[in-house]
Structures are given as structure tokens and as C-alpha cells.
Motif scaffolding. Structure first.
Motif, PDB file in Angstrom:
ATOM      1  N   VAL A   5       0.925  -2.128  -0.916  1.00 32.50           N
ATOM      2  CA  VAL A   5       0.440  -1.067  -0.033  1.00 32.50           C
ATOM      3  C   VAL A   5      -0.613  -0.197  -0.695  1.00 32.50           C
ATOM      4  CG1 VAL A   5       2.565  -1.025   1.301  1.00 32.50           C
ATOM      5  CG2 VAL A   5       2.349   0.468  -0.696  1.00 32.50           C
ATOM      6  N   GLY A   6      -0.761  -0.317  -2.050  1.00 32.53           N
ATOM      7  CA  GLY A   6      -1.781   0.446  -2.749  1.00 32.53           C
ATOM      8  C   GLY A   6      -1.319   1.832  -3.150  1.00 32.53           C
ATOM      9  N   PRO A   7      -2.214   2.583  -3.762  1.00 36.78           N
ATOM     10  CA  PRO A   7      -3.584   2.198  -4.082  1.00 36.78           C
ATOM     11  C   PRO A   7      -3.656   1.100  -5.157  1.00 36.78           C
ATOM     12  CG  PRO A   7      -3.265   4.585  -4.267  1.00 36.78           C
ATOM     13  CD  PRO A   7      -1.914   3.967  -4.180  1.00 36.78           C
ATOM     14  N   VAL A   8      -4.779   0.394  -5.162  1.00 34.12           N
ATOM     15  CA  VAL A   8      -5.093  -0.583  -6.198  1.00 34.12           C
ATOM     16  C   VAL A   8      -6.221  -0.006  -7.047  1.00 34.12           C
ATOM     17  CG1 VAL A   8      -5.998  -2.883  -6.685  1.00 34.12           C
ATOM     18  CG2 VAL A   8      -4.409  -2.543  -4.773  1.00 34.12           C
ATOM     19  N   GLU A   9      -6.000   0.029  -8.353  1.00 32.86           N
ATOM     20  CA  GLU A   9      -7.065   0.461  -9.254  1.00 32.86           C
ATOM     21  C   GLU A   9      -7.735  -0.771  -9.847  1.00 32.86           C
ATOM     22  OE1 GLU A   9      -7.984   3.036 -13.339  1.00 32.86           O
ATOM     23  OE2 GLU A   9      -5.912   2.747 -12.662  1.00 32.86           O
ATOM     24  N   VAL A  10      -9.059  -0.778  -9.841  1.00 27.97           N
ATOM     25  CA  VAL A  10      -9.830  -1.852 -10.460  1.00 27.97           C
ATOM     26  C   VAL A  10     -10.550  -1.268 -11.674  1.00 27.97           C
ATOM     27  CG1 VAL A  10     -11.742  -3.468 -10.182  1.00 27.97           C
ATOM     28  CG2 VAL A  10     -10.106  -3.136  -8.312  1.00 27.97           C
ATOM     29  N   VAL A  11     -10.223  -1.801 -12.840  1.00 29.89           N
ATOM     30  CA  VAL A  11     -10.841  -1.355 -14.092  1.00 29.89           C
ATOM     31  C   VAL A  11     -11.905  -2.373 -14.465  1.00 29.89           C
ATOM     32  CG1 VAL A  11     -10.463  -0.766 -16.510  1.00 29.89           C
ATOM     33  CG2 VAL A  11      -8.674  -0.295 -14.807  1.00 29.89           C
ATOM     34  N   GLY A  12     -13.158  -1.981 -14.345  1.00 26.09           N
ATOM     35  CA  GLY A  12     -14.270  -2.884 -14.591  1.00 26.09           C
ATOM     36  C   GLY A  12     -14.903  -3.311 -13.290  1.00 26.09           C
ATOM     37  N   THR A  13     -16.071  -2.752 -12.977  1.00 23.98           N
ATOM     38  CA  THR A  13     -16.686  -2.979 -11.668  1.00 23.98           C
ATOM     39  C   THR A  13     -17.890  -3.911 -11.770  1.00 23.98           C
ATOM     40  OG1 THR A  13     -17.839  -0.861 -11.965  1.00 23.98           O
ATOM     41  CG2 THR A  13     -15.864  -0.855 -10.599  1.00 23.98           C
TER      42      THR A  13
END
Length: 356
Positions: A5-13
Motif C-alpha cells: 500500500v506504500g509509500p515506496v521509497e526509491v533510492v537512486g533515480t
């Protein structure tokens, strides 16, 4: 399966991280973006991949998508920073898992599940990203003994919402698999391509689609691929020693004009091509190729595919070889073996120049 359900953190874009973020946004999840490059975060946010993470944010899942040399430290930092499940998109798993375990200990490492999407592009950076990058692609998941079923299921849910197909491996088996199907082929392609770098122009004038197929992946980022191969050294070296032995056998067969030994090596290659899964992962089916000469002009490929459609023939694959001296291309239409003659006859009846 656990529901993400999140949130989803993305490390490195970069390419992979932003593509994961875009896929999560497509699924309606909140996405938090983190990167050492503030410019990359701004760019990823501008294309709709999410928003910069705030200190008070509490992600449910963290996806680490940084360069291979920094993966272990970034995963360890993510495990210490929150109680989220952490995964990554790195292409080597066994050594990475051991590194994370040493860094944070077994208790925190239970929240880390390695993963590796088999997708990419020659392009890089957030502007190259696409929410559809992983659609239909295999995505390896490499659980370890400390993971709970719920933790692994959360990563599988990520894979599913990204449109990929989850395939489970142990970390060690994963590394042997990618050495065989990706890392060693890349190195061998680089060796073949290196023979072209200083070749006389007269030699290169004979370049066809075959040499382009063999060398395509050699154009990848040397620094990045060097990190990947070094991280998977044990599995890669084992296969390279096997290749060296086969190369010695090949040299001996040619120098001694041993036709049977040479045929044996070539037959092994044929067997290897047939072992690769066919369309949609199914068994390899017999196909036929119809070669069509086409002018290099707008709309010609659309007309050719329309003509194949009028013949009621499904094109299984397509390749294009360009003439060096003329504005003409040779399009290879790969179709079901039983439909090759029909397609050729139909195209010729419509004025196309073909051969088999």
C-alpha cells in the motif's frame, strides 16, 4: 500475497530506479525519491515519478537502485533508517547479501530481500525511464533463510505491479545464472568488438547484421559493467575457464583440419541457441525467414507489416540489415515455418521484392 500500500521509497533515480517509481505511481502508490544528486530527484519528480522524501516519511518498502559499488552501504543505511522492507535492483546477489549481513547483523537483515529485474537500456538517467520497462520481463527474487513469508511476498507484490514475472533463486544460483546468460556473453561480445576497433575500413565495409548482433551489448557502460563483473567474479571466472578450454579445442580443431571436432564445437553452439526459451517463455517453435528489400523512406515498414497482416500471417520477429552503399534495407520477417511460403507469395503478389 501481502498487499503493498506504500509509500515506496526509491533510492537512486537513474533509469531503473525511476522506472520502478513510475510503475508504482501507475499503480496508484505514493513514491518517495532519494538520490545523492538533487538534480536527478528534481528530474524524476518532474516526469511524475514521485516527490522528494521528507524526514518524517515512513516508507513501507524501500527499493535501492544505486550503482553496484554503493549498493551494500545504501541497503544497510536503508535498513537502519526505518522499519521498512528493503530490496534492490542489483545484478549480483550472494556477495551483496553477505555484505549487508556483516554491516547490520541478522536481526535487521531479515527485512532485506534481494531482487534483480532483467531489464535495461543502453540509455541512462531518469529521462530514459519508463513505467513499462519491466512489462513481461523476468525479475529474480533471492530470499534468504531469515526472511519471513510476508517480507518476501511484499517484494513479489512490487514485481507484480511493475508488470514483471517473479522468478525465485537462491542468491548463489542467481549469480551463476546471470554469469551464464549475461555477464560472460557481455565479456565475449567485448572481445569480439575489440577486434573491430582498429580494423581497416575495407574490412568493416563487409559488416553485416551478424556482427552487429554479436557485439551489440559491448556498447554498454564499461565502468558500470566492470563493477558488475568484479562483484560476480567467482561465477564469471568459472565460466571463462570453461570457455578458454573450448577455445583451445577450437584452435586445435582448425589448425589440425579436424572437421569432426570443428563440427562438434559448432553443434554445441546450435544446441545452445535451441536451449534459449522461445516466444513468451514457451518451447522454441520452427520458424521461417522471408527477406524483403525495402527503400529507406518514411512509412515503408508500416506498409510492409500491413501487407503481412493482409496475408493473415503473424510476424514472430523482425530484423533489419542496412545496405552500406544504398538507401535500401533488407528486412527479415520471421514467421511460423508453415506460413513462410504463403507470406512470400503474398508479398510478391503485392509488388515486394523478396527471397528466402
Amino acid at each position: 500475497m501481502s498487499e503493498l500500500v506504500g509509500p515506496v521509497e526509491v533510492v537512486g533515480t537513474g533509469l531503473l530506479g525511476t522506472s520502478v517509481a513510475l510503475a508504482c505511481r501507475r499503480a496508484g502508490l505514493e513514491v518517495l525519491l532519494t538520490d545523492v544528486s538533487a538534480e536527478h530527484v528534481r528530474t524524476a519528480a518532474a516526469v511524475g515519478a514521485g516527490r522528494p522524501r521528507d524526514p518524517d516519511d515512513r516508507p513501507e518498502l524501500v527499493v535501492v537502485a544505486v550503482p553496484p559499488a554503493h549498493l551494500g552501504a545504501a541497503i544497510a543505511d536503508a535498513l537502519r533508517a526505518s522499519d521498512a522492507v528493503v530490496t534492490d535492483v542489483g545484478s549480483v546477489k550472494a556477495g551483496l547479501h553477505a555484505q549487508v549481513l556483516r554491516a547490520v547483523g541478522p536481526a535487521l537483515a531479515t527485512r532485506y530481500v534481494g531482487s534483480h529485474p532483467m531489464a535495461g537500456s543502453e540509455r541512462s538517467g531518469p529521462l530514459a525511464a519508463s513505467y513499462a520497462l519491466f512489462d513481461g520481463r523476468p525479475w529474480a527474487i533471492t530470499p534468504h533463510e531469515g526472511n519471513s513469508a510476508e517480507t518476501v511476498a511484499l517484494v513479489e507484490e512490487l514485481v507484480d505491479l511493475c508488470g514483471a514475472v517473479a522468478v525465485r533463486f537462491t542468491p548463489e544460483e542467481h549469480d551463476r545464472a546471470v554469469a551464464r546468460t549475461s555477464h560472460v556473453p557481455h565479456l565475449l561480445a567485448s572481445l569480439v568488438a575489440a577486434r573491430l576497433a582498429e580494423a581497416p575500413a575495407q574490412h568493416l565495409a563487409l559488416s553485416g547484421q551478424g556482427v552487429r548482433d554479436v557485439t551489440r551489448v559491448a556498447a554498454g557502460d564499461p565502468a558500470l559493467y566492470g563493477q558488475i563483473v568484479t562483484a560476480n567474479a567467482e561465477a564469471v571466472l568459472g565460466l571463462l575457464h570453461e570457455v578458454r578450454g573450448q577455445l583451445d579445442s577450437l584452435i586445435s580443431a582448425i589448425s589440425e583440419e579436424d572437421g569432426d571436432a570443428l563440427a562438434g564445437v559448432l553443434l554445441q553452439g546450435v544446441a545452445g541457441t535451441r536451449a534459449i526459451p522461445g516466444k513468451h517463455g514457451g518451447p522454441v517453435r520452427p520458424t521461417a525467414s522471408v527477406f524483403v528489400s525495402v527503400p529507406d523512406e518514411p512509412g515503408v515498414l508500416a506498409r510492409l507489416f500491413a501487407a503481412a497482416g493482409e496475408a493473415d500471417v503473424n510476424v514472430e520477429d523482425v530484423r533489419i540489415d542496412h545496405d552500406l552503399g544504398r538507401a535500401v534495407g533488407l528486412v527479415e520477417l520471421v514467421v511460423d515455418d508453415a506460413r513462410g511460403d504463403h507470406l512470400q507469395e503474398s508479398l510478391e503478389s503485392q509488388g515486394w521484392v523478396t527471397h528466402r
